[in-house]
Write an enzyme that holds these catalytic residues in place. Structure first.
Site, short mmCIF file in Angstrom:
data_model
loop_
_atom_site.label_atom_id
_atom_site.label_comp_id
_atom_site.label_asym_id
_atom_site.label_seq_id
_atom_site.Cartn_x
_atom_site.Cartn_y
_atom_site.Cartn_z
N THR A 17 -17.25 -47.57 -2.51
CA THR A 17 -16.23 -46.55 -2.26
C THR A 17 -15.08 -46.72 -3.25
O THR A 17 -14.80 -47.83 -3.68
CB THR A 17 -15.67 -46.64 -0.81
OG1 THR A 17 -14.70 -45.60 -0.63
CG2 THR A 17 -15.03 -47.98 -0.51
N GLY A 18 -14.45 -45.61 -3.57
CA GLY A 18 -13.27 -45.67 -4.42
C GLY A 18 -12.01 -45.57 -3.55
O GLY A 18 -10.90 -45.52 -4.08
N GLU A 47 -21.38 -38.19 -6.01
CA GLU A 47 -21.23 -37.14 -4.98
C GLU A 47 -22.05 -35.93 -5.37
O GLU A 47 -21.65 -35.17 -6.24
CB GLU A 47 -19.77 -36.71 -4.86
CG GLU A 47 -18.87 -37.72 -4.22
CD GLU A 47 -18.52 -37.37 -2.76
OE1 GLU A 47 -18.93 -36.32 -2.26
OE2 GLU A 47 -17.84 -38.21 -2.15
N ASP A 76 -20.12 -40.91 3.74
CA ASP A 76 -19.56 -39.62 3.38
C ASP A 76 -18.98 -38.98 4.64
O ASP A 76 -19.55 -39.12 5.73
CB ASP A 76 -20.60 -38.71 2.75
CG ASP A 76 -19.91 -37.67 1.89
OD1 ASP A 76 -19.39 -38.03 0.81
OD2 ASP A 76 -19.84 -36.49 2.30
N GLY A 153 -5.72 -38.70 3.46
CA GLY A 153 -6.33 -37.37 3.62
C GLY A 153 -5.65 -36.53 4.69
O GLY A 153 -4.43 -36.39 4.72
N ASP A 155 -5.26 -37.11 7.78
CA ASP A 155 -4.77 -37.89 8.93
C ASP A 155 -3.50 -37.32 9.57
O ASP A 155 -3.38 -37.31 10.80
CB ASP A 155 -4.51 -39.35 8.53
CG ASP A 155 -5.77 -40.20 8.60
OD1 ASP A 155 -6.77 -39.72 9.16
OD2 ASP A 155 -5.75 -41.33 8.09
N LYS A 175 -6.54 -46.46 15.14
CA LYS A 175 -7.45 -45.47 14.53
C LYS A 175 -8.90 -45.94 14.68
O LYS A 175 -9.80 -45.14 14.85
CB LYS A 175 -7.09 -45.24 13.05
CG LYS A 175 -7.95 -44.13 12.43
CD LYS A 175 -7.61 -43.76 11.01
CE LYS A 175 -8.61 -42.72 10.49
NZ LYS A 175 -8.49 -42.41 9.06
N HIS A 180 -14.19 -41.42 13.56
CA HIS A 180 -15.57 -41.05 13.25
C HIS A 180 -16.25 -42.14 12.42
O HIS A 180 -17.38 -42.53 12.69
CB HIS A 180 -15.56 -39.72 12.49
CG HIS A 180 -14.55 -39.67 11.35
ND1 HIS A 180 -13.21 -39.94 11.55
CD2 HIS A 180 -14.68 -39.45 10.02
CE1 HIS A 180 -12.57 -39.85 10.40
NE2 HIS A 180 -13.44 -39.56 9.45
P1 IMP Z 1 -15.54 -38.41 0.92
O1 IMP Z 1 -16.20 -38.98 2.14
O2 IMP Z 1 -15.19 -39.45 -0.06
O3 IMP Z 1 -16.31 -37.26 0.36
O4 IMP Z 1 -14.12 -37.83 1.35
C1 IMP Z 1 -13.99 -36.99 2.42
C2 IMP Z 1 -12.62 -36.38 2.50
O5 IMP Z 1 -12.46 -35.96 3.86
C3 IMP Z 1 -11.45 -37.31 2.21
O6 IMP Z 1 -11.02 -37.21 0.90
C4 IMP Z 1 -10.39 -36.81 3.19
O7 IMP Z 1 -9.68 -35.74 2.62
C5 IMP Z 1 -11.21 -36.30 4.35
N1 IMP Z 1 -11.40 -37.37 5.34
C6 IMP Z 1 -12.52 -38.03 5.65
N2 IMP Z 1 -12.29 -38.96 6.58
C7 IMP Z 1 -10.98 -38.91 6.83
C8 IMP Z 1 -10.13 -39.65 7.68
O8 IMP Z 1 -10.51 -40.60 8.38
N3 IMP Z 1 -8.84 -39.28 7.67
C9 IMP Z 1 -8.35 -38.26 6.91
N4 IMP Z 1 -9.09 -37.56 6.09
C10 IMP Z 1 -10.41 -37.88 6.04
#
Ligand code: IMP
Length: 209
Positions: A17-18, A47, A76, A153, A155, A175, A180
């Site tokens: 993960t980044g 991705e 993801d 994100g 949150d 949290k 999830h």
């Molecule tokens: P990815 O899983 O790296 O594709 O990122 C999913 C995107 O969904 C993130 O950049 C956030 O914007 C949003 N996201 C996923 N999980 C969370 C979380 O736990 N809190 C807030 N935003 C989330």
């Protein structure tokens, strides 16, 4: 791993993960099961474009498994807003960077329902093979405006069911109870610990939970 893992043994998983906050969350979630998580620094998560989080995670994992035999996972996730037919869903990362939190609030200006859910899909592999996928979701409500400074994100605008606080108002420990990602990782931990007692079969077909 050919034989069962004893409960005394330190278990180490690797996470591609980044996102440093996802990394912290993974350590908080798996730490409950005495599993430590390290970042595989030399890898980047690929991705692909898909509507299916499990497919996105599994495809990214397949590439990683070509280069490592370590126990490794990719995750993801996304925010699925009911009134917007699940948007931004798998495109959450892009939408966060472009429209941001304010963009989602604007889209919900005159919405009848503010229900939403975060979903997470974790793809896990070891010995160079995909082993299993674990998914989970957390339902909640999008607030009228953001609250809180923690997390990342979306949150600040998401309040999970059974609480009044946004994810951004919660300490990591709190949290971890609702998230999830934490729930999907708990499934992974419980499955792994259970399989380890039996000895994880090397040729197992990826399964979904
Ligand atoms: P990815 O899983 O790296 O594709 O990122 C999913 C995107 O969904 C993130 O950049 C956030 O914007 C949003 N996201 C996923 N999980 C969370 C979380 O736990 N809190 C807030 N935003 C989330």
């Amino acid at each position: 791993m050919s034989e069962g893992v004893g409960t005394q043994e330190l278990i180490e998983f690797y996470f591609v993960t980044g996102n440093d906050q996802k990394m912290e969350e993974a350590n908080a979630a798996l730490g409950q099961y005495d599993i430590h998580v390290s970042k595989l620094e030399e890898f980047q998560k690929l991705e692909i474009q898909s509507n299916d989080l499990e497919e996105i995670a599994s495809t990214a994992l397949a590439l990683v498994l070509q280069r490592t035999a370590k126990p490794v996972f990719v995750e993801d996730s996304g925010l699925f807003v009911h009134e917007l037919n699940g948007f931004p869903g798998p495109y959450s990362s892009f939408v966060y960077e472009t429209l941001g939190v304010e963009g989602i609030l604007k889209l919900l200006d005159s919405a009848k329902s503010r229900k939403a859910e975060f979903r997470s899909s974790v793809a896990f592999g070891m010995d160079g093979k995909a082993v299993a996928n674990f998914s989970s979701a957390t339902e909640g409500v999008i607030q009228l405006q953001g609250r809180g400074e923690k997390g990342f994100g979306f949150d600040p605008i998401f309040v999970p069911m059974w609480t009044q606080k946004t994810f951004a108002e919660m300490e990591l420990k709190e949290k971890t109870i609702y998230s999830h990602r934490s729930k999907a990782l708990s499934k992974l931990a419980l499955w792994f610990l259970n399989e380890s007692k039996k000895g994880i079969p090397k040729e197992s077909k990826p399964q979904s939970t």
